[in-house]
Design a protein around this motif. Structure first.
Motif, PDB file in Angstrom:
ATOM      1  N   ASP A  56      -4.456  -5.374   9.331  1.00  0.00           N
ATOM      2  CA  ASP A  56      -3.940  -4.764   8.100  1.00  0.00           C
ATOM      3  C   ASP A  56      -4.631  -3.433   7.811  1.00  0.00           C
ATOM      4  O   ASP A  56      -4.010  -2.496   7.297  1.00  0.00           O
ATOM      5  CB  ASP A  56      -4.148  -5.710   6.914  1.00  0.00           C
ATOM      6  N   ILE A  57      -5.910  -3.354   8.137  1.00  0.00           N
ATOM      7  CA  ILE A  57      -6.703  -2.165   7.823  1.00  0.00           C
ATOM      8  C   ILE A  57      -6.489  -1.046   8.832  1.00  0.00           C
ATOM      9  O   ILE A  57      -6.426   0.136   8.471  1.00  0.00           O
ATOM     10  CB  ILE A  57      -8.201  -2.550   7.764  1.00  0.00           C
ATOM     11  N   ALA A  58      -6.365  -1.386  10.103  1.00  0.00           N
ATOM     12  CA  ALA A  58      -6.358  -0.399  11.188  1.00  0.00           C
ATOM     13  C   ALA A  58      -5.356   0.741  11.000  1.00  0.00           C
ATOM     14  O   ALA A  58      -5.694   1.904  11.269  1.00  0.00           O
ATOM     15  CB  ALA A  58      -6.123  -1.105  12.522  1.00  0.00           C
ATOM     16  N   PRO A  59      -4.110   0.487  10.545  1.00  0.00           N
ATOM     17  CA  PRO A  59      -3.149   1.598  10.438  1.00  0.00           C
ATOM     18  C   PRO A  59      -3.551   2.689   9.451  1.00  0.00           C
ATOM     19  O   PRO A  59      -3.018   3.801   9.519  1.00  0.00           O
ATOM     20  CB  PRO A  59      -1.857   0.899   9.979  1.00  0.00           C
ATOM     21  N   TYR A  60      -4.477   2.395   8.558  1.00  0.00           N
ATOM     22  CA  TYR A  60      -4.859   3.362   7.531  1.00  0.00           C
ATOM     23  C   TYR A  60      -6.133   4.122   7.885  1.00  0.00           C
ATOM     24  O   TYR A  60      -6.640   4.894   7.067  1.00  0.00           O
ATOM     25  CB  TYR A  60      -5.023   2.643   6.188  1.00  0.00           C
TER      26      TYR A  60
ATOM     27  N   SER B 129      -3.144  -0.963  -3.045  1.00  0.00           N
ATOM     28  CA  SER B 129      -3.536   0.353  -2.535  1.00  0.00           C
ATOM     29  C   SER B 129      -4.994   0.658  -2.847  1.00  0.00           C
ATOM     30  O   SER B 129      -5.716   1.218  -2.011  1.00  0.00           O
ATOM     31  CB  SER B 129      -2.632   1.430  -3.141  1.00  0.00           C
ATOM     32  N   GLY B 130      -5.442   0.278  -4.035  1.00  0.00           N
ATOM     33  CA  GLY B 130      -6.835   0.520  -4.401  1.00  0.00           C
ATOM     34  C   GLY B 130      -7.797  -0.250  -3.525  1.00  0.00           C
ATOM     35  O   GLY B 130      -8.827   0.282  -3.079  1.00  0.00           O
ATOM     36  N   VAL B 131      -7.467  -1.503  -3.259  1.00  0.00           N
ATOM     37  CA  VAL B 131      -8.316  -2.324  -2.392  1.00  0.00           C
ATOM     38  C   VAL B 131      -8.368  -1.740  -0.983  1.00  0.00           C
ATOM     39  O   VAL B 131      -9.441  -1.624  -0.376  1.00  0.00           O
ATOM     40  CB  VAL B 131      -7.795  -3.778  -2.378  1.00  0.00           C
TER      41      VAL B 131
ATOM     42  N   ILE C  77       3.328   3.194  -8.112  1.00  0.00           N
ATOM     43  CA  ILE C  77       3.933   3.353  -9.439  1.00  0.00           C
ATOM     44  C   ILE C  77       4.168   2.005 -10.114  1.00  0.00           C
ATOM     45  O   ILE C  77       4.959   1.896 -11.043  1.00  0.00           O
ATOM     46  CB  ILE C  77       5.249   4.162  -9.362  1.00  0.00           C
ATOM     47  N   ASN C  78       3.481   0.957  -9.629  1.00  0.00           N
ATOM     48  CA  ASN C  78       3.474  -0.312 -10.351  1.00  0.00           C
ATOM     49  C   ASN C  78       2.124  -0.981 -10.113  1.00  0.00           C
ATOM     50  O   ASN C  78       1.375  -0.614  -9.203  1.00  0.00           O
ATOM     51  CB  ASN C  78       4.639  -1.221  -9.933  1.00  0.00           C
TER      52      ASN C  78
ATOM     53  N   VAL D  96       0.840  -1.195   0.000  1.00  0.00           N
ATOM     54  CA  VAL D  96       0.000   0.000   0.000  1.00  0.00           C
ATOM     55  C   VAL D  96       0.876   1.246   0.000  1.00  0.00           C
ATOM     56  O   VAL D  96       1.769   1.393   0.846  1.00  0.00           O
ATOM     57  CB  VAL D  96      -0.936   0.006   1.223  1.00  0.00           C
ATOM     58  N   HIS D  97       0.630   2.141  -0.960  1.00  0.00           N
ATOM     59  CA  HIS D  97       1.339   3.419  -1.051  1.00  0.00           C
ATOM     60  C   HIS D  97       0.337   4.519  -1.378  1.00  0.00           C
ATOM     61  O   HIS D  97      -0.730   4.262  -1.942  1.00  0.00           O
ATOM     62  CB  HIS D  97       2.415   3.372  -2.149  1.00  0.00           C
TER      63      HIS D  97
END
Length: 249
Positions: A219-223, A184-186, A176-177, A171-172
Motif C-alpha cells: 500500500d505504501i510503495a506506490p507513494y 491521505s494524512g496517514v 475533499i471529504n 488517498v488523494h
C-alpha cells in the motif's frame, strides 16, 4: 532443511528452506498459531533446524514452541548482534534492536552487497508498527525510527475523536471529504518519515533504494520515490542468512 520463523505483532510467517530455495511457506494470524502442527505443518518433513525471530512476546514464543514438539527440534531464537553477515549494528545497545529489524537489515545488505558498488538503502517494515532503518554503503546500520502503522493511526483517531468515526477512505493529493482526508494524512505521515530518512542518508548523493516488507508495504510503495522494492519475505531472508552464517562460523 531449516524451518524459518518470523513472529510479528499480528502474524507469524514461516518458510521451509532447502538447498535450492523455499520448499514451502505460509503465514497465520497469531490467534491461529495453535493450529500449525495439525494444519500447515502436518505434512512438512522434519527440519534439521528451526531458526526464528520473535517480537510478539513470551506467550507467543511458548505457543510456537508447543507446535514444534513433535519434531523434537528446539528453536534457535535470534537476537541482534554487534555484527553479522556484513552488517554492523550501531544501536546504543545492539541486543535491544528488534530481531526482525536486524534480520531485515541483513537481508537488504545481502541484496546490495553483490553489486559492483554496493549502495546505501533504507529498510522499512510496515505492519502494526512501521520501522524505518538506515543502512549505509559500507554495511553500517546508522539508526532508525519507529512510528505507528497506518491501521494503528486510523484506529487511534477513531477511538479518540468523536467526529472521525468514518468508513475507510482513499488517498488523494487534495482530499475533499473526511474519510479521504484521514487515509491521505496517514499515508503522508508514513511516507514522509520514510522519505526524510532517505534524504538524510543520501546527503548530496542519489536517493537510497527502499526495501519494504510487511502487511502494509504494497500500500505504501506506490507513494514513494523510486527506487523501491517490496520484498514479502525480507525478514525470513535475513533469518536464513544469519542461520547459514552461524553454521559457517
Amino acid at each position: 532443511m531449516i524451518l524459518l520463523l518470523d513472529c510479528g505483532n499480528s502474524r507469524l510467517k514461516w518458510a521451509l528452506a532447502g538447498p535450492h530455495g523455499w520448499m514451502s511457506q505460509g503465514n497465520v494470524s497469531n490467534q491461529e498459531i495453535g493450529t500449525l502442527a495439525l494444519r500447515d505443518w502436518q505434512s512438512l518433513p522434519r527440519p534439521s533446524r528451526v531458526v526464528g525471530v520473535n517480537v510478539a512476546g513470551e506467550a507467543t514464543r511458548v505457543r510456537v514452541e508447543a507446535q514444534l514438539v513433535r519434531w523434537r527440534t528446539p528453536p534457535e531464537w535470534l537476537i541482534a548482534q554487534e555484527e553479522g553477515c556484513g552488517v554492523y549494528n550501531r544501536y546504543a545497545r545492539p541486543s535491544q534492536l528488534g530481531a526482525d529489524r536486524w534480520a531485515s537489515l541483513v537481508a537488504a545488505r545481502q541484496r546490495v552487497a553483490n553489486e559492483l558498488f554496493p549502495a546505501s538503502c533504507v529498510v522499512v517494515n510496515a505492519g502494526t508498527a512501521v520501522t524505518v532503518d538506515a543502512l549505509d554503503e559500507t554495511g553500517v546500520f546508522r539508526g532508525g525510527i519507529i512510528l505507528p502503522g497506518p491501521s494503528m493511526m486510523l484506529q487511534a483517531l477513531a477511538a479518540n475523536t468523536a467526529a472521525l468515526k468514518v468508513p475507510p477512505g482513499h488517498v488523494h493529493d487534495f482530499p475533499i471529504n473526511t474519510a479521504d482526508a484521514l487515509a491521505s494524512g496517514v499515508m503522508q505521515a508514513v511516507c514522509g518519515a520514510i522519505e526524510q530518512t532517505r534524504r538524510r542518508l543520501a546527503g548530496d548523493g542519489p536517493v537510497p533504494k527502499g526495501f519494504l516488507a510487511g502487511g502494509a508495504a504494497s500500500d505504501i510503495a506506490p507513494y514513494l520515490t523510486a527506487p523501491v522494492e517490496v520484498v514479502d519475505n525480507l525478514v525470513l531472508e535475513g533469518v536464513l542468512a544469519l542461520a547459514e552464517g552461524s553454521t559457517r562460523g
